[in-house]
Each structure stands twice: as C-alpha cells, then as structure tokens.
Design an enzyme around this catalytic site. Sequence first.
Site, PDB file in Angstrom:
ATOM      1  N   ASP A 110       0.921  -1.154  -0.099  1.00  0.00           N
ATOM      2  CA  ASP A 110       0.118   0.038  -0.077  1.00  0.00           C
ATOM      3  C   ASP A 110       1.187   1.214  -0.099  1.00  0.00           C
ATOM      4  O   ASP A 110       2.136   1.206   0.031  1.00  0.00           O
ATOM      5  CB  ASP A 110      -1.097   0.124   1.176  1.00  0.00           C
ATOM      6  N   SER A 111       0.169   2.284  -0.319  1.00  0.00           N
ATOM      7  CA  SER A 111       1.119   3.683  -0.382  1.00  0.00           C
ATOM      8  C   SER A 111       1.370   3.999   1.244  1.00  0.00           C
ATOM      9  O   SER A 111       2.501   4.845   1.299  1.00  0.00           O
ATOM     10  CB  SER A 111       0.525   4.862  -0.882  1.00  0.00           C
ATOM     11  N   GLY A 112       0.862   3.586   2.210  1.00  0.00           N
ATOM     12  CA  GLY A 112       1.086   3.977   3.764  1.00  0.00           C
ATOM     13  C   GLY A 112      -0.089   5.202   3.986  1.00  0.00           C
ATOM     14  O   GLY A 112       0.115   5.611   5.211  1.00  0.00           O
ATOM     15  N   GLY A 113      -0.526   5.818   3.059  1.00  0.00           N
ATOM     16  CA  GLY A 113      -1.546   6.980   3.307  1.00  0.00           C
ATOM     17  C   GLY A 113      -2.528   6.676   4.372  1.00  0.00           C
ATOM     18  O   GLY A 113      -2.844   7.218   5.191  1.00  0.00           O
ATOM     19  N   GLN A 209     -11.972   6.802  -5.259  1.00  0.00           N
ATOM     20  CA  GLN A 209     -12.584   6.916  -3.803  1.00  0.00           C
ATOM     21  C   GLN A 209     -14.053   7.568  -3.976  1.00  0.00           C
ATOM     22  O   GLN A 209     -14.523   7.332  -5.104  1.00  0.00           O
ATOM     23  CB  GLN A 209     -11.967   8.158  -2.998  1.00  0.00           C
ATOM     24  N   ASP A 286      -7.338  -7.793   0.314  1.00  0.00           N
ATOM     25  CA  ASP A 286      -6.597  -8.152   1.365  1.00  0.00           C
ATOM     26  C   ASP A 286      -7.493  -7.907   2.695  1.00  0.00           C
ATOM     27  O   ASP A 286      -8.168  -6.973   2.905  1.00  0.00           O
ATOM     28  CB  ASP A 286      -5.266  -7.313   1.168  1.00  0.00           C
ATOM     29  N   CYS A 324     -10.740 -30.276   6.404  1.00  0.00           N
ATOM     30  CA  CYS A 324      -9.676 -29.518   5.775  1.00  0.00           C
ATOM     31  C   CYS A 324      -8.530 -30.131   5.667  1.00  0.00           C
ATOM     32  O   CYS A 324      -8.024 -31.023   6.449  1.00  0.00           O
ATOM     33  CB  CYS A 324      -9.863 -28.271   7.067  1.00  0.00           C
ATOM     34  N   CYS A 326      -5.440 -28.476   5.538  1.00  0.00           N
ATOM     35  CA  CYS A 326      -4.424 -27.445   5.989  1.00  0.00           C
ATOM     36  C   CYS A 326      -3.373 -28.284   6.899  1.00  0.00           C
ATOM     37  O   CYS A 326      -3.664 -29.125   7.430  1.00  0.00           O
ATOM     38  CB  CYS A 326      -5.044 -26.195   6.563  1.00  0.00           C
ATOM     39  N   CYS A 329      -4.797 -28.886  10.360  1.00  0.00           N
ATOM     40  CA  CYS A 329      -6.021 -29.877  10.630  1.00  0.00           C
ATOM     41  C   CYS A 329      -5.519 -31.176  10.318  1.00  0.00           C
ATOM     42  O   CYS A 329      -6.102 -32.306  10.924  1.00  0.00           O
ATOM     43  CB  CYS A 329      -7.217 -29.560   9.724  1.00  0.00           C
ATOM     44  N   HIS A 355      -4.028 -22.090   9.420  1.00  0.00           N
ATOM     45  CA  HIS A 355      -5.540 -22.691   9.207  1.00  0.00           C
ATOM     46  C   HIS A 355      -6.562 -21.576   8.442  1.00  0.00           C
ATOM     47  O   HIS A 355      -7.164 -21.913   7.563  1.00  0.00           O
ATOM     48  CB  HIS A 355      -6.040 -23.313  10.726  1.00  0.00           C
TER      49      HIS A 355
END
Lengths: 410, 410
Positions: A110-113, A209, A286, A324, A326, A329, A355
């Site tokens: 990300d930009s950090g903004g 935006q 994300d 599952c 994973c 599990c 998991h």
Amino acid sequence: MIIDPRAGLSCERSDTAPRPPGTFELLATEGTARAGRLWTAHGPIDTPCFMPVGTYGAVKGLVPDELVAVGSQVILGNSYHLAHRPGAALVRELGGLHAMMGWSRAILTDSGGYQVFSLRGLQRIDDDGVDYRTHFDGSAHRMTPKSVLETQAALGSDICMVLDHCPPADAPALELRRAVDRTTRWAELASELRPTILAPTQLCFGIVQGATDLELRRAHIETMAALPFDGLALGGLSVGEPPAQMHATMHAIAPLMPATKPRYVMGIGTPIDLLEAVAAGVDMFDCVMPTRNARNGQLFTRAGKLNIRRAENKSDRGPIDPECGCPTCTRFSRAYLRHLHAQDDPLFGRLATLHNLFFFHAWVARMRQALVAGTFAAEIARMSAELASAAPEPAPQPTPPSGEGDVPPA
Amino acid sequence: MIIDPRAGLSCERSDTAPRPPGTFELLATEGTARAGRLWTAHGPIDTPCFMPVGTYGAVKGLVPDELVAVGSQVILGNSYHLAHRPGAALVRELGGLHAMMGWSRAILTDSGGYQVFSLRGLQRIDDDGVDYRTHFDGSAHRMTPKSVLETQAALGSDICMVLDHCPPADAPALELRRAVDRTTRWAELASELRPTILAPTQLCFGIVQGATDLELRRAHIETMAALPFDGLALGGLSVGEPPAQMHATMHAIAPLMPATKPRYVMGIGTPIDLLEAVAAGVDMFDCVMPTRNARNGQLFTRAGKLNIRRAENKSDRGPIDPECGCPTCTRFSRAYLRHLHAQDDPLFGRLATLHNLFFFHAWVARMRQALVAGTFAAEIARMSAELASAAPEPAPQPTPPSGEGDVPPA
C-alpha cells in the site's frame, strides 16, 4: 467442501509461458464475475485472489514455505510501517523486500497513506501531501505522491499503490468531494512521476474514492480509467459503513471499472464480503482478518467461527475441521490447539494462522475454479447457503492488539 | 566446523534392528567418555545426547518436523506444568503426550519435584512427599513418589524420573544428608511401585543427590546402583555452585556410576558444560538455555554468543554463521532476524530457537562422532580452543521471562 487452494495455481505450474509484468488475462466471466491472471515480475497471480497481510515483511510467525503451502500467491506489505521499521533505504540495501524475507512470489504494497491519515492529531493534510509524526517515536515526516512511490521503489514491490485521500465513512459531502479531487490530482502526478521512480517491471495501481456516493464513484472511475495504471482499486470501503451498503456499492461500481484491468478492493473482508466482491467483478482483496483473528483464538470453519477457548474444545481429539486439508488440521487436534492458546505458546498463533489462511484461500479458489468451470452461479448459491446455515457469531472478541496494518490510537 | 546433527542418527536409519526398551548399547569409549545407544518405545537415542525442553508439550513455537530437522532425538516435558496444564488425565485422554503434540520420537519427563521444591513459601516437605500450592491458581496438591509415577504413566513418557529431594547448593551438611536419605527412601519406594504403575515399555531413572560432597555422592551412587533402574541421573548440579566445582564434581563422580546404564546430568548446560560432562562420561543432558536464550535474542555461534539486537547486525546480509547448515542460517540474514526481533514478530523466536538447537545438537554430535571415530581427545582439544578463542561474553541479558521448566517466584 474445502478444496485445495494450491490446486492448479499458475505460480506452481511451468506449462504457462511467462507474460510481461502488467499483463492481465481474462480467462472466464459469468455475469459480472470474472477469473483472470495478472503477471508480475515475481510470477502470475490467479484471480480472484486473497492477499495475506505481512505488515513488517513477515506474515506474523510464518516462513515463506508455509505461505506457499496454504496457497498464497501474493502478500501485502505496509509501506508506512516498513518505511520506518526497518526503513525503506535499509530494505533496499538488503536487496528489497523479497530478498529480505525470502519470498519469491509477488508482493503488493500500500502507499502508507491510510495509516498516516489515521494518525489523528498527528497529521496535517494539504493539497500536496501530508505532514505527520509517527506513532513509533513521534518523529516528523512528510508523505507525498512522489515519496510513496520512492518508498515502494526501494521496497521492490511488484504492485505499488498511489497515494490517495481516504476520508472516514461519515465524512460530509464537501470533504468527500475534496478528497476525491485531491486523490485525482495525486494520481495524475503519480502517473507522471512513475517512469522516473519505479522500475519498468513494477506495476502501479490507481485508487478510486467516493465512499458510498455512487455518482461520485462513477465520475471518479471515469477519471482514473483514463490514466495509465495497471489496475484500479476501490479505496474507502469497509471504513465504517454498514456491510450491506458496502456490498451494494461494490455491485453498482465494480462493473464500471475497466474490464481489461485487475480490480482490487482494499481492506476486505469477511467470507461473505469476498463472495459479494467476486460476484460484483472484483479480482483482488486483502484483509488482516484471517491472521489477526487467528492469533486471538478465532478460527474460520464451514460451520462458522470457532473460538478455540470454549470449554467444549478442551478434550476434543478432532481437528478444527475434519474435511480441511491444511497443515494444522492434518496434524493437530482442537484440544492441543486450545492448550497451546491457553499457555500462550507462539505455536498457537502460527498453526491458527495457517488454518485461517488456508480457509480464505480455499474459499476464493472455490469461486475461481467455479468461474473457470462455468458453474459460478450454482457455486455461490451453495456458498451463501453454507454461510447462512453456519452457527451464529460467537460473542465479540476483545479488541485485538495492533500490529497488522493498523496504527495504534495516538 | 559445524557438522550436520542429523547425520547418521540411529532414529533416522532403518538398518538397525530395534532392541527392547531399556537396552543400552555401549558403542565406543575413550578415557571416561563414551558413545552409546539407548532404546526406548519410541526409537533409539544416540548418546551423548542433548534434550530440548518442551515444558508444556511443545518446544515453544516449533512443530515436531522442525525438531527432527535440527536433529532432536528426544525432548523433555515438565511433569509439574503438564500435570496442571492441561492436566495429566486430559493428556492421557488425548492419547498421551506423543499423540497430543504429534511427536513420534522419545520423550523424557522430570518428576516435577524440582519445580515444586522451588515454590518457596508454597510447599511443605515431609518424609512421605510434599504438600504444595501451585503458582497457577494457588490450589492445594500433594506430590509423592507414587503420584509422580502415576503422572508420568498418564503422560506416556518413554523415560520417567523418580521423585527426589534436591536441596539448594548452599544447604547445610545435615540438610544435605537428610535430603539424600529421603531421596533413597523415595527411590526404593518408586522401584517397588513401578511395575504396578508404569507400562513395561516405560523406562525409569533414579537420581543421585549429594551436591558437591564427593563422599556423599559416592555413597549415594552405590545405593542407587543397587536398585533396578534403567539409568541414573545426577541431580543437584547447576543449582548455584560455581561452574568449576560443578565440572570437578562430574569428573569425580560420573565415572563411578554404573557403566552399563545411561548417565544423565539434569539441567545442564552451556557448551563448555557439555564438553566437560561428555568427557566425564555423561550421556544425556537437558537445558532451557538454547530455547530460552533464543527468544531473548541470544544466538550461539562458534565465535561466541551473538546478541541480535546489536547495531552491527542492522544491515548485515549474512547469516548468523556462514558455515551453519540450520534452517535459519540457510534462509535468513542477521539483518532480517534483527528486524523481526525488534518488531516482536513470533517468527524471530522460532528461527532463533531452530538455530540454537541445531548448534547444541551439532556440538554434541561432534563429540559423539569423534568418540565413534576414536578421535575424541583431539576433537575436544579443538572444541576447547574454539570456546577459548570465542568473543568474551556480551553484557548480561535482562532476566528472561519464565515459562520453560521454571516456576515464577511465589
């Protein structure tokens, strides 16, 4: 049904000829939903795709091999945090973020903004950037459309985000419009500066935006679509508005974004958010939820969220979910996980994170595979039904500690 | 020279016919030092052998596969901790400690006595056992020679330790003698009870007390050697006496212990302690040092202890030790480790623990291989010289948090 999130991933196959970074292939569509493949300098990303958050150059507690094992194709790093700890110049000196952390797949930063704007009382925004003091040590810094690209150039990100102005969900109309205009000007400046700052192999995404004001969003998409970005993101969602309104906004707006470029909604979301977003035509997401909730003892299952602390897990020899596949599990019981959590053993957070990431990746992979198979409508109907039949939400968790993406209150 | 601690381990080979649990094969001797192989219900242990401490059913932060990767053959569990968290009955219900934590190699458990005797002000010792209140919740319990075997039977340990009375290093002579006599009576009782409490495949070790009083130690060894234990331990070392005195005691006493049974010194030690112990004829050791110091940022190297916090590591792209083949040194830089430590990422403790355990296992494996090759004298001369030429000790670390083996001050 829990599928294997690694199955068929382009980044694990060698039978697909590499394409230049920035190439986005649309592989299947159904209604507004789509499956695609975005190429980066560190390999392809099959979309729709969930990106785990690794704030400081690590998905907390995990090594890269484990991220590969649960199907992560791309991870997110936080520029604000990395710019100050350990510092962008140091990351560059260490060979970039990939080399520093030993991760050979794609990284988006990300930009950090967003973090700096959330430093209430410690920042002052003007038309050219933002002055701020860090939450680390109060030192004074300035962030501009140029500086965030320079930071991301130093980090060596595959996908860089421009600086935008993201107001709170309840911002008055005038502030909202001014934030959109400022975001536009900063995006134009970033487009101009990009060739001189980023490497040719680093992608750059613009950010739309406009909160839940559909007219504002539509106009901003038109403006941003005209700039030479490799993808567009929707910012300013999941910042306090009701989920239904967030979903409605995505459904109204995502299909208007350029179909030929990847679409990214920042900071979402829950399993239902991801379902709505993919159905609306979003490709990338994300969220700190799977990793942060894991460390707090909350595990995602087909039957709803599981609080490992609950007494009924105390002597349960079964896994979190018997279906599952994973790494947690297939090896460890609920009873052992509860014990590790009670003893505050760092192994708990690690196993819980594995998991939850597997669950999120499998959830999105299921939609991706259905899109490719042409069975998306039926599949998301089943997925919605599964969510609806899941156990109701457990009691709210205590406020989690900070550390991923967020900045503690000033 | 850092050797591969996994190389040639009996527990990784299939060309050695299994022997009944308790079988101890003496494979090589040189002076008082020896190399051997102790068989348990969960495979063979090549000696000399260092045992990592996994207090609560986990070596903090690590999964069993990682312990295998750094060459651990047997781990130690703490009965006092496990008896209360999660409880011995629950561990039994979960299939025993091996099944609970997914570890298929050997486990040794202490009796829990050492921890209970250290609960100053919360315990009262009598000739039949000890009444105590836990540091967890102040609940009242009684520990006896019988109860500690019952606990270890429930845990399913491969090697169980009897209850002994370990007085402080500065205890007056009378108290010391009374502790030895009490330890003897408790050992006799344990020998009687063992067939009715432990499974036939569970080994049981006696413990020799007597602090640094060589006469007392000699007499106690004679007494204990007459009892039908599978091995003997030296307790009451490294409990506050100067290292030189501890080493001298081991050299004087260890050779007097039965040569046909494994010899175990509890709670040691530093690399130099291990060198002295093996030279004296000791076969087994356990210590929290590699794991606890790792979490506090202290890494063991051939050049001495490395404090990862130090500024010179900030931009060091090299590994902790360029000749180390551990899973940390082969993947990550000092600079990245320092960053993870500064951010308090749980990945730091994990990577540091892997390195330190690899170092300790390699250190002991080096002596074991030299014994088998008949080059022990020359090898420990080299090892001593390496220690002597290593950097002096860094400034003392802050008092580490409790959690492994220890009980916090009452």
